[in-house]
Design a protein around this motif. Structure first.
Motif, PDB file in Angstrom:
ATOM      1  N   GLY A  70     103.381  34.451 -11.633  1.00 13.08           N
ATOM      2  CA  GLY A  70     102.822  33.771 -10.478  1.00 13.08           C
ATOM      3  C   GLY A  70     103.415  34.173  -9.160  1.00 13.08           C
ATOM      4  N   VAL A  71     104.718  34.065  -9.016  1.00  9.83           N
ATOM      5  CA  VAL A  71     105.286  34.255  -7.688  1.00  9.83           C
ATOM      6  C   VAL A  71     106.061  35.557  -7.577  1.00  9.83           C
ATOM      7  N   VAL A  72     106.112  36.301  -8.645  1.00  6.30           N
ATOM      8  CA  VAL A  72     106.906  37.524  -8.613  1.00  6.30           C
ATOM      9  C   VAL A  72     106.020  38.752  -8.460  1.00  6.30           C
ATOM     10  N   THR A  73     105.043  38.859  -9.356  1.00  5.84           N
ATOM     11  CA  THR A  73     104.211  40.062  -9.359  1.00  5.84           C
ATOM     12  C   THR A  73     102.960  39.839  -8.524  1.00  5.84           C
ATOM     13  N   GLY A  74     102.744  40.667  -7.544  1.00  2.00           N
ATOM     14  CA  GLY A  74     101.506  40.573  -6.770  1.00  2.00           C
ATOM     15  C   GLY A  74     100.433  41.416  -7.424  1.00  2.00           C
TER      16      GLY A  74
ATOM     17  N   TRP B  54      92.761  36.569  -7.001  1.00  2.47           N
ATOM     18  CA  TRP B  54      93.707  35.767  -6.212  1.00  2.47           C
ATOM     19  C   TRP B  54      94.942  35.522  -7.078  1.00  2.47           C
ATOM     20  N   GLN B  55      96.080  35.913  -6.555  1.00  3.16           N
ATOM     21  CA  GLN B  55      97.326  35.697  -7.287  1.00  3.16           C
ATOM     22  C   GLN B  55      98.242  34.834  -6.436  1.00  3.16           C
ATOM     23  N   GLY B  56      98.609  33.657  -6.966  1.00  3.17           N
ATOM     24  CA  GLY B  56      99.502  32.770  -6.234  1.00  3.17           C
ATOM     25  C   GLY B  56     100.862  33.421  -6.023  1.00  3.17           C
ATOM     26  N   LYS B  57     101.415  33.220  -4.835  1.00  5.68           N
ATOM     27  CA  LYS B  57     102.731  33.775  -4.505  1.00  5.68           C
ATOM     28  C   LYS B  57     103.534  32.700  -3.772  1.00  5.68           C
ATOM     29  N   ALA B  58     104.837  32.955  -3.643  1.00  3.88           N
ATOM     30  CA  ALA B  58     105.722  31.986  -3.002  1.00  3.88           C
ATOM     31  C   ALA B  58     105.269  31.693  -1.571  1.00  3.88           C
ATOM     32  N   ASP B  59     105.536  30.476  -1.130  1.00  5.18           N
ATOM     33  CA  ASP B  59     105.290  30.058   0.258  1.00  5.18           C
ATOM     34  C   ASP B  59     103.822  30.182   0.674  1.00  5.18           C
ATOM     35  N   ARG B  60     102.923  30.044  -0.297  1.00 11.29           N
ATOM     36  CA  ARG B  60     101.474  30.129  -0.046  1.00 11.29           C
ATOM     37  C   ARG B  60     101.034  31.479   0.529  1.00 11.29           C
ATOM     38  N   LEU B  61     101.878  32.495   0.368  1.00 14.04           N
ATOM     39  CA  LEU B  61     101.511  33.826   0.882  1.00 14.04           C
ATOM     40  C   LEU B  61     100.844  34.607  -0.252  1.00 14.04           C
TER      41      LEU B  61
END
Ligand SMILES: Cc1cc2nc3c(=O)[nH]c(=O)nc-3n(C[C@H](O)[C@H](O)[C@H](O)COP(=O)(O)O)c2cc1C
Length: 218
Positions: free
Chosen positions: A16-20, A190-197
């Motif tokens: 989720g938050v590591v791999t874009g 759409w891939q969720g990432k940290a801080d809504r980025l």
């Protein structure tokens, strides 16, 4: 990384938050990417990972949306099955455009598809219908999907009547039941990432048959 982000990383199997989403190569195939994300969702143990929200609209533009199960993906598009006399079917027959959306929360992934819709061949519907359990096949005959049902008794009576009619024989494909294929004109990952980025990558079908890609702000 914040504690919340770390927990999310564990919950999303590190995705989720590591791999874009990597930059798409000019020849990347978004249908293959869809298939690979769906496979990951199935492997992650998500129940009914193939459940998609399907949006249709009347010719006047009034939208409606409901869940259906995605039952086929190939280079031609995305296939689901339904009653050809249902509300969604009459909207699609009058306005053959649809959108679908799938969200796998634990993976922090969403895919959106827009496309044009057509019925699959009767042979394709029959082949799929064969794979359904007898109960579901009986149900397909018994249900006047989307039309008013005075009471539950009436549905049960219709089911009994269909069971009797097909007793000792195969439950054939109802003439009013089958698949639709959404031929995609655009597919957004759409891939969720940290801080809504979050990462957003849209593939758009070109007149040449290939795909162009574009990133969007989250
Ligand atoms: C998870 C889930 C999966 C569903 N799958 C299908 C499906 O594959 N085909 C279908 O006709 N209805 C399916 N339904 C029921 C539809 O959401 C809907 O109630 C029905 O198709 C009638 O929709 P309509 O009146 O807009 O045509 C599903 C519902 C849920 C909650």
């Amino acid at each position: 990384m914040s504690l919340k982000s770390s927990i999310k990383t564990v919950l999303t199997l590190g995705q989720g938050v590591v791999t874009g989403i990597p930059e798409a190569a000019a020849d990347a195939d978004p249908i293959e990417l869809f298939r690979s994300w769906l496979e990951t969702a199935v492997e992650a143990g998500i129940h009914e990972a193939n459940a998609i929200a399907l949006a249709t609209a009347t010719p006047e533009g009034a939208p409606s949306v409901r869940m259906v199960l995605l039952k086929g993906i190939d280079e031609r598009g995305f296939v689901f099955y339904t009653n050809y006399e249902s509300r969604k079917a009459s909207e699609l027959d009058a306005n053959p455009k649809a959108a679908l959306c799938v969200h796998w929360a634990v993976l922090e992934r969403q895919i959106r598809v827009n496309g044009t819709v057509s019925r699959v061949s009767e042979a394709e519907s029959a082949a799929y219908f064969e794979t359904r359990g007898r109960g579901s096949r009986v149900g397909a005959w018994a249900s006047l999907q989307s039309r008013p049902l005075p009471d539950r008794e009436e549905l049960e009576a219709r089911v009994r009547e269909v069971r009797e009619r097909f007793e000792g024989s195969d439950v054939s494909l109802p003439p009013f039941w089958g698949g639709y294929r959404i031929e995609p004109t655009a597919i957004e990952f759409w891939q969720g990432k940290a801080d809504r980025l979050h990462d957003r990558l849209v593939f758009t079908r070109e007149a040449t048959g290939g795909w162009s890609t574009q990133r969007l702000y989250p």
